[in-house]
Design a protein around this motif. Structure first.
Motif, PDB file in Angstrom:
ATOM      1  N   HIS A  22     -47.517  24.161  38.260  1.00  0.00           N
ATOM      2  CA  HIS A  22     -47.329  25.078  37.150  1.00  0.00           C
ATOM      3  C   HIS A  22     -48.044  26.413  37.389  1.00  0.00           C
ATOM      4  O   HIS A  22     -47.461  27.477  37.267  1.00  0.00           O
ATOM      5  CB  HIS A  22     -47.834  24.442  35.857  1.00  0.00           C
ATOM      6  CG  HIS A  22     -47.846  25.399  34.703  1.00  0.00           C
ATOM      7  ND1 HIS A  22     -48.997  26.011  34.272  1.00  0.00           N
ATOM      8  CD2 HIS A  22     -46.862  25.872  33.919  1.00  0.00           C
ATOM      9  CE1 HIS A  22     -48.717  26.812  33.266  1.00  0.00           C
ATOM     10  NE2 HIS A  22     -47.432  26.753  33.024  1.00  0.00           N
ATOM     11  N   ARG A  62     -46.468  28.589  40.126  1.00  0.00           N
ATOM     12  CA  ARG A  62     -45.127  29.090  39.829  1.00  0.00           C
ATOM     13  C   ARG A  62     -45.166  30.087  38.674  1.00  0.00           C
ATOM     14  O   ARG A  62     -44.406  31.054  38.666  1.00  0.00           O
ATOM     15  CB  ARG A  62     -44.193  27.932  39.449  1.00  0.00           C
ATOM     16  CG  ARG A  62     -43.694  27.146  40.633  1.00  0.00           C
ATOM     17  CD  ARG A  62     -42.439  26.388  40.284  1.00  0.00           C
ATOM     18  NE  ARG A  62     -41.230  27.151  40.559  1.00  0.00           N
ATOM     19  CZ  ARG A  62     -40.311  27.441  39.664  1.00  0.00           C
ATOM     20  NH1 ARG A  62     -40.440  27.034  38.424  1.00  0.00           N
ATOM     21  NH2 ARG A  62     -39.250  28.119  40.001  1.00  0.00           N
ATOM     22  N   SER A  63     -46.031  29.808  37.715  1.00  0.00           N
ATOM     23  CA  SER A  63     -46.006  30.589  36.492  1.00  0.00           C
ATOM     24  C   SER A  63     -46.146  32.106  36.729  1.00  0.00           C
ATOM     25  O   SER A  63     -45.333  32.881  36.206  1.00  0.00           O
ATOM     26  CB  SER A  63     -47.062  30.009  35.572  1.00  0.00           C
ATOM     27  OG  SER A  63     -47.425  30.887  34.616  1.00  0.00           O
ATOM     28  N   MET A  73     -42.956  33.437  38.192  1.00  0.00           N
ATOM     29  CA  MET A  73     -41.875  33.553  37.220  1.00  0.00           C
ATOM     30  C   MET A  73     -42.074  34.788  36.335  1.00  0.00           C
ATOM     31  O   MET A  73     -41.111  35.437  35.945  1.00  0.00           O
ATOM     32  CB  MET A  73     -41.787  32.284  36.354  1.00  0.00           C
ATOM     33  CG  MET A  73     -41.428  31.032  37.127  1.00  0.00           C
ATOM     34  SD  MET A  73     -39.980  31.231  38.200  1.00  0.00           S
ATOM     35  CE  MET A  73     -40.725  31.248  39.809  1.00  0.00           C
ATOM     36  N   SER A  74     -43.338  35.094  36.037  1.00  0.00           N
ATOM     37  CA  SER A  74     -43.600  36.312  35.275  1.00  0.00           C
ATOM     38  C   SER A  74     -43.152  37.525  36.074  1.00  0.00           C
ATOM     39  O   SER A  74     -42.572  38.469  35.518  1.00  0.00           O
ATOM     40  CB  SER A  74     -45.090  36.440  34.954  1.00  0.00           C
ATOM     41  OG  SER A  74     -45.526  35.340  34.207  1.00  0.00           O
ATOM     42  N   LEU A 108     -40.798  37.650  38.322  1.00  0.00           N
ATOM     43  CA  LEU A 108     -39.328  37.711  38.247  1.00  0.00           C
ATOM     44  C   LEU A 108     -38.868  38.248  36.905  1.00  0.00           C
ATOM     45  O   LEU A 108     -37.921  39.030  36.817  1.00  0.00           O
ATOM     46  CB  LEU A 108     -38.724  36.325  38.487  1.00  0.00           C
ATOM     47  CG  LEU A 108     -38.724  35.832  39.937  1.00  0.00           C
ATOM     48  CD1 LEU A 108     -38.149  34.414  40.006  1.00  0.00           C
ATOM     49  CD2 LEU A 108     -37.914  36.774  40.818  1.00  0.00           C
ATOM     50  N   GLY A 109     -39.545  37.821  35.841  1.00  0.00           N
ATOM     51  CA  GLY A 109     -39.202  38.297  34.507  1.00  0.00           C
ATOM     52  C   GLY A 109     -39.366  39.808  34.408  1.00  0.00           C
ATOM     53  O   GLY A 109     -38.511  40.502  33.826  1.00  0.00           O
ATOM     54  N   LEU A 110     -40.455  40.317  34.985  1.00  0.00           N
ATOM     55  CA  LEU A 110     -40.711  41.763  34.936  1.00  0.00           C
ATOM     56  C   LEU A 110     -39.633  42.525  35.719  1.00  0.00           C
ATOM     57  O   LEU A 110     -39.158  43.582  35.276  1.00  0.00           O
ATOM     58  CB  LEU A 110     -42.092  42.074  35.511  1.00  0.00           C
ATOM     59  CG  LEU A 110     -43.275  41.686  34.614  1.00  0.00           C
ATOM     60  CD1 LEU A 110     -44.582  41.735  35.385  1.00  0.00           C
ATOM     61  CD2 LEU A 110     -43.344  42.610  33.388  1.00  0.00           C
ATOM     62  N   THR A 161     -50.620  40.757  38.124  1.00  0.00           N
ATOM     63  CA  THR A 161     -50.285  39.336  38.167  1.00  0.00           C
ATOM     64  C   THR A 161     -50.592  38.752  39.544  1.00  0.00           C
ATOM     65  O   THR A 161     -51.135  37.654  39.668  1.00  0.00           O
ATOM     66  CB  THR A 161     -48.791  39.143  37.839  1.00  0.00           C
ATOM     67  OG1 THR A 161     -48.510  39.814  36.616  1.00  0.00           O
ATOM     68  CG2 THR A 161     -48.437  37.687  37.694  1.00  0.00           C
TER      69      THR A 161
END
Lengths: 360, 132
Positions: A152, A155-156, A159-160, A162-164, A187
């Motif tokens: 977690h 990856r977390s 993933m943030s 990728l979100g940005l 990040t």
């Protein structure tokens, strides 16, 4: 050096107790009791490894007593001493008292001494094995939690990121490359710190302690400078008394890096000036460190949990910890044989006080 | 680009405020209505649900699973136990996670409120598929 094994000898003949005590007390910690009742009381108060009991005693026989001991303190090694060679007694002693040895009375000292020594060695080996197993068990549990958390925690942040990127792709007007890149950079820094902490965790677990002479002012000023990057506006003062300390430099660094980064990171919102104060004092036998901040503090209900693996609280985006830092600090301090205390509350901030041995 | 057809307020609960920010921006950009308050602390989110009036009450909660102390499932347990008036019917929940653990998936099925499971990063098409 005294053997770490402790012995309890039970016999209703006082003379035997005295001579046993005199013979063994140099090498072992010896307790004696003149009845089963007295022996049970001793067992409930002190740790005993070897229990030797005479068979013929007025109220309780040796076998009855050892059976009780076997049930209540199964980790003890039990030895029966008797003048009778009644087969029934011996069978009961083996089956019910689960004894390790059987000694004939009257004993001769060389035989008795050899028996005790053999039993002590076996007992010690079993004890060490049990302890090793416990350590392995803890390691295994930690590893399981690591796998779950790492899947977690690693990856977390990705993933943030990728979100940005997605945010920028969809709406470059409101989310310019500059602002998005800045957030991505932050990040990644956090993720990098997490990975460093993981490496520290494993190194601390595996590396033996190894002492070197450390020039504390240089190390401390450098680490304070590094940590200040987390919160450049913070005001920091450092006071050091003494210069040279002999300790494990790797673990000292772990302790300082994590305490300092916490002190700078967890500032309180709406406070004019975030302050960090670092005090180091080298004493002949110890290095005493205090890291104080006027930051957000730790709620009383969390004070007992902060040194647990993966303990963290939810908070702002730049500040959330990995749940590793203080755990590693505690482990490193334990490895050095030091101690750590924390006093904290949300009104005034936090003070960590650490003391580790100085091997100078 | 997908345009939102779901118009009830969406509440966000996630311990990462960076993710809260990303999700809020994404949802608003796609035309969804997002509750003005979002929560890094799930307990505060529950307090809000209890106290807020029916106009602020969300129709849907985007709920992160892995949170310290009270995780998504703990939140769901407490959410179910809330004593809410009829004008505040229990909202639906979409679970969010950056790592889909099979154990979490199985567990999610035992909650009727949960009508989807989305892996981060939040994808608007996938979200629409779950709620529109």
């Amino acid at each position: 050096m005294k053997n770490p094994i402790s012995i309890l000898y039970v016999d209703d003949e006082r003379g035997n107790l005295t001579s046993f005590q005199a013979f063994f007390r140099k090498e072992y910690e010896v307790h004696t009791a003149s009845s089963a009742g007295e022996a049970m009381r001793i067992l409930s108060h002190v740790h005993v490894d070897l229990v030797l009991s005479d068979q013929r005693m007025p109220t309780t026989t040796g076998v009855e007593f050892l059976e009780k001991v076997a049930n209540k303190y199964p980790q003890t090694t039990r030895i029966l001493i008797t003048a009778f060679s009644d087969l029934k007694v011996v069978i009961d002693a083996v089956n019910k008292g689960r004894i390790a040895r059987y000694i004939q009375k009257p004993w001769d000292w060389p035989t008795l001494s050899l028996t005790v020594e053999t039993c002590a060695m076996q007992h010690q080996a079993a004890k060490e094995l049990a302890q090793k197993n416990q350590e392995l068990d803890k390691l295994n549990r930690d590893l399981n939690r690591f796998v779950y958390s790492i899947s977690h925690d690693l990856r977390s942040p990705l993933m943030s990121v990728l979100g940005l990127i997605q945010l920028h792709d969809l709406n470059p007007k409101d989310h310019s490359a500059g602002t998005v890149l800045k957030m991505i950079g932050d990040t990644i820094h956090r993720m990098d710190e997490y990975i460093h902490q993981m490496m520290d965790y494993f190194l601390n677990l595996r590396e033996d302690t190894h002492y070197e002479t450390v020039f504390l002012p240089d190390l401390l000023h450098k680490l304070v400078q590094d940590a200040k990057a987390i919160n450049p506006e913070a005001h920091v003062d450092v006071s050091i008394s003494g210069e040279i300390v002999v300790t494990d430099p790797f673990r000292l660094r772990i302790i300082l890096v994590n305490l300092l980064s916490n002190a700078f990171r967890f500032n309180k919102a709406h406070v004019d000036q975030h302050r960090v104060s670092v005090r180091a004092r080298i004493e002949p036998m110890a290095l005493v460190l205090e890291v104080e901040d006027n930051g957000m503090g730790i709620l009383n209900e969390h004070l007992n949990s902060i040194f647990e693996l993966f303990f963290r609280t939810e908070d702002g985006m730049q500040r959330q910890g990995s749940g590793l830092g203080l755990y590693i600090v505690k482990e490193a301090i334990d490895r050095l044989g030091g101690k750590v205390e924390v006093s904290s509350n949300p009104a005034n901030g936090t003070v960590f006080s650490v003391s580790i041995p100085n091997h100078a | 680009m997908h345009k939102a057809r779901y118009h009830r307020p969406i509440m966000l609960v996630d311990d990462s405020s960076l993710d809260l920010y990303i999700h809020r921006e994404l949802l608003q950009f796609a035309g969804y209505s997002v509750c003005p308050q979002s929560f890094t602390n799930p307990i505060e989110g529950l307090f809000f649900l209890e106290r807020c009036d029916s106009t602020q009450f969300p129709g849907l909660i985007l709920l992160d699973i892995q949170m310290p102390r009270l995780d998504g499932f703990g939140f769901l347990d407490r959410l179910r136990a809330l004593d809410l008036p009829p004008d505040k019917p229990l909202p639906n929940v979409l679970l969010l996670s950056s790592s889909l653990h099979p154990r979490d998936l199985t567990r999610a099925r035992s909650y009727p409120l949960v009508n989807g499971f989305i892996r981060k990063p939040l994808d608007l098409e996938e979200l629409a598929h779950c709620i529109d």
